[in-house]
Design a protein around this motif. Structure first.
Motif, PDB file in Angstrom:
ATOM      1  N   GLY A 146      37.240  18.465  32.280  1.00 22.77           N
ATOM      2  CA  GLY A 146      36.692  17.259  32.901  1.00 22.77           C
ATOM      3  C   GLY A 146      36.897  17.233  34.409  1.00 22.77           C
ATOM      4  N   LYS A 147      38.000  17.824  34.853  1.00 24.70           N
ATOM      5  CA  LYS A 147      38.288  17.890  36.294  1.00 24.70           C
ATOM      6  C   LYS A 147      37.720  19.150  36.951  1.00 24.70           C
ATOM      7  N   ARG A 148      37.038  19.964  36.138  1.00 23.96           N
ATOM      8  CA  ARG A 148      36.450  21.221  36.617  1.00 23.96           C
ATOM      9  C   ARG A 148      37.510  22.178  37.167  1.00 23.96           C
ATOM     10  N   ASP A 149      38.705  22.090  36.587  1.00 20.25           N
ATOM     11  CA  ASP A 149      39.777  23.023  36.936  1.00 20.25           C
ATOM     12  C   ASP A 149      39.680  24.195  35.968  1.00 20.25           C
ATOM     13  N   TRP A 150      38.770  25.108  36.254  1.00 20.45           N
ATOM     14  CA  TRP A 150      38.442  26.176  35.317  1.00 20.45           C
ATOM     15  C   TRP A 150      39.601  27.142  35.070  1.00 20.45           C
ATOM     16  N   PRO A 151      40.350  27.580  36.089  1.00 18.78           N
ATOM     17  CA  PRO A 151      41.463  28.508  35.808  1.00 18.78           C
ATOM     18  C   PRO A 151      42.513  27.914  34.871  1.00 18.78           C
ATOM     19  N   LEU A 152      42.863  26.630  35.108  1.00 21.24           N
ATOM     20  CA  LEU A 152      43.849  25.983  34.248  1.00 21.24           C
ATOM     21  C   LEU A 152      43.315  25.849  32.824  1.00 21.24           C
ATOM     22  N   THR A 193      32.390  27.832  27.529  1.00 20.94           N
ATOM     23  CA  THR A 193      31.869  26.882  28.521  1.00 20.94           C
ATOM     24  C   THR A 193      32.596  27.044  29.852  1.00 20.94           C
ATOM     25  N   VAL A 194      33.914  27.182  29.772  1.00 16.34           N
ATOM     26  CA  VAL A 194      34.724  27.358  30.982  1.00 16.34           C
ATOM     27  C   VAL A 194      34.314  28.627  31.719  1.00 16.34           C
ATOM     28  N   ILE A 195      34.181  29.722  30.971  1.00 16.97           N
ATOM     29  CA  ILE A 195      33.798  31.005  31.575  1.00 16.97           C
ATOM     30  C   ILE A 195      32.425  30.905  32.226  1.00 16.97           C
ATOM     31  N   ASN A 196      31.517  30.205  31.575  1.00 17.86           N
ATOM     32  CA  ASN A 196      30.158  30.063  32.091  1.00 17.86           C
ATOM     33  C   ASN A 196      30.135  29.316  33.414  1.00 17.86           C
ATOM     34  N   PHE A 197      30.926  28.254  33.509  1.00 16.05           N
ATOM     35  CA  PHE A 197      30.917  27.436  34.716  1.00 16.05           C
ATOM     36  C   PHE A 197      31.822  27.970  35.818  1.00 16.05           C
ATOM     37  N   SER A 198      32.760  28.823  35.449  1.00 17.63           N
ATOM     38  CA  SER A 198      33.717  29.300  36.451  1.00 17.63           C
ATOM     39  C   SER A 198      33.166  30.437  37.303  1.00 17.63           C
ATOM     40  N   GLY A 199      31.985  30.931  36.962  1.00 16.42           N
ATOM     41  CA  GLY A 199      31.380  31.991  37.762  1.00 16.42           C
ATOM     42  C   GLY A 199      31.910  33.373  37.463  1.00 16.42           C
ATOM     43  N   VAL A 200      32.628  33.517  36.341  1.00 15.37           N
ATOM     44  CA  VAL A 200      33.137  34.831  35.956  1.00 15.37           C
ATOM     45  C   VAL A 200      31.962  35.700  35.508  1.00 15.37           C
ATOM     46  N   GLU A 201      32.067  36.998  35.682  1.00 13.21           N
ATOM     47  CA  GLU A 201      30.993  37.902  35.301  1.00 13.21           C
ATOM     48  C   GLU A 201      30.661  37.758  33.814  1.00 13.21           C
ATOM     49  N   PRO A 202      29.376  37.896  33.459  1.00  7.22           N
ATOM     50  CA  PRO A 202      28.973  37.778  32.048  1.00  7.22           C
ATOM     51  C   PRO A 202      29.709  38.725  31.116  1.00  7.22           C
TER      52      PRO A 202
END
Length: 305
Positions: A80-86, A113-122
């Motif tokens: 919800g806070k868009r803290d993808w690494p955490l 979902t987290v991986i998709n939004f965090s910009g990590v490689e596919p």
């Protein structure tokens, strides 16, 4: 007899009262009474110890479940806070501990979902999806979701060989709806055409057309077949398939696409007047009317010559 009288021989031995007994002696009766008094106390201590152990185990299990659930809740909050690494760290830890399949499925979905939004490689998503596929191998409903994402990701990465494998496996799943089955055959054919396996691609589309479904449901497989024949300059096959699509009374979008293919094929076959007519019929339904306007102008100019 040795000077002992009969009276003395027949006399019962006198038992002293406990208070008069010498200290340090342990008469049998006292020992038995003491043992009886100790048994209930020892038994109760054993029961109490067992209860304590069971209670400790239950408390430990509840505490462990609580900690695991806390990770999932904290991960949701991090998303919800868009803290993808955490969120990713919490979900990975949660998946190391949680055993319930439904909870694990939810966590995997959150992780994707987290991986998709965090910009990590596919490729990272593919690693997670492969792990999910192995974990839920016996669940066709969940495999459907996983294999579809694997197929689409490989297509985006131009890994057409792997994409074809994913779509082939997807088609073999139980419980697919008619639209899902048609879509899978179209994807499979597309990957085969990208690999320049034209016969395999056509076979996939023919299998789609052979499905026991109404023509309207599988009409896009026919359109893909016509489109691929156009790419290979098989003009008569394009004209026949496009006319077949138009005869099935498709919706406006498909009518525009098929009309364009038919007109293009007719022009290539030298039937310019009929081609002009079909371009004019398709114009309003085609997604980009300006393209058809150019073709119409070009044909009219040719016909005046």
């Amino acid at each position: 007899m040795f000077g002992i009288s009969k009276t003395l021989l027949c006399r019962k031995p006198r038992i002293l009262p406990e208070s008069a007994q010498p200290r340090g002696l342990c008469p049998l009766r006292a020992t038995q009474q003491h043992s009886r008094n100790r048994r209930p106390a020892a038994a109760w201590r054993l029961v109490a110890l067992c209860c304590s152990l069971v209670l400790a185990a239950l408390v430990g299990a509840c505490s462990q479940d609580s900690l695991i659930s806390d990770d999932l809740e904290a991960a949701r909050a991090a998303v919800g806070k868009r803290d993808w690494p955490l969120a990713e760290r919490l979900l990975e830890r949660y998946l190391r501990e949680e055993q319930k399949p439904d909870k694990r499925w939810e966590a995997w979905q959150q992780l994707l979902t987290v991986i998709n939004f965090s910009g990590v490689e596919p490729r990272a998503s593919l690693e997670y999806l492969e792990a999910m596929l192995e974990e839920f191998a016996d669940n066709d409903a969940r495999n459907k979701v996983i294999l579809k994402r694997i197929g689409e990701l490989h297509e985006n990465l131009r890994h057409y060989e792997h994409a074809a494998d994913a779509w082939s496996a997807y088609i073999g799943l139980a419980g697919l709806t008619a639209p899902e089955t048609v879509e899978a055959y179209r994807h499979l054919a597309g990957t085969q055409f990208s690999l320049r396996r034209f016969e395999a691609g056509e076979e996939a589309l023919q299998q789609c057309l052979a499905l026991p479904l109404p023509d309207h449901d599988k009409i896009m497989c026919m359109y893909d077949l016509a489109d691929q024949n156009m790419a290979r300059e098989h003009w008569q096959e394009v004209a026949d398939l496009s006319q077949q699509i138009l005869d099935s009374e498709p919706d406006a979008n498909v009518r525009g696409l098929a009309g364009y293919l038919l007109a293009d094929a007719l022009e290539q076959l030298g039937q310019k007047k009929e081609a002009l007519k079909q371009f004019e019929l398709a114009r309003d339904d085609y997604p980009n009317p300006a393209v058809i306007d150019n073709r119409i102008a070009h044909l009219r100019k040719k016909l005046k010559q």
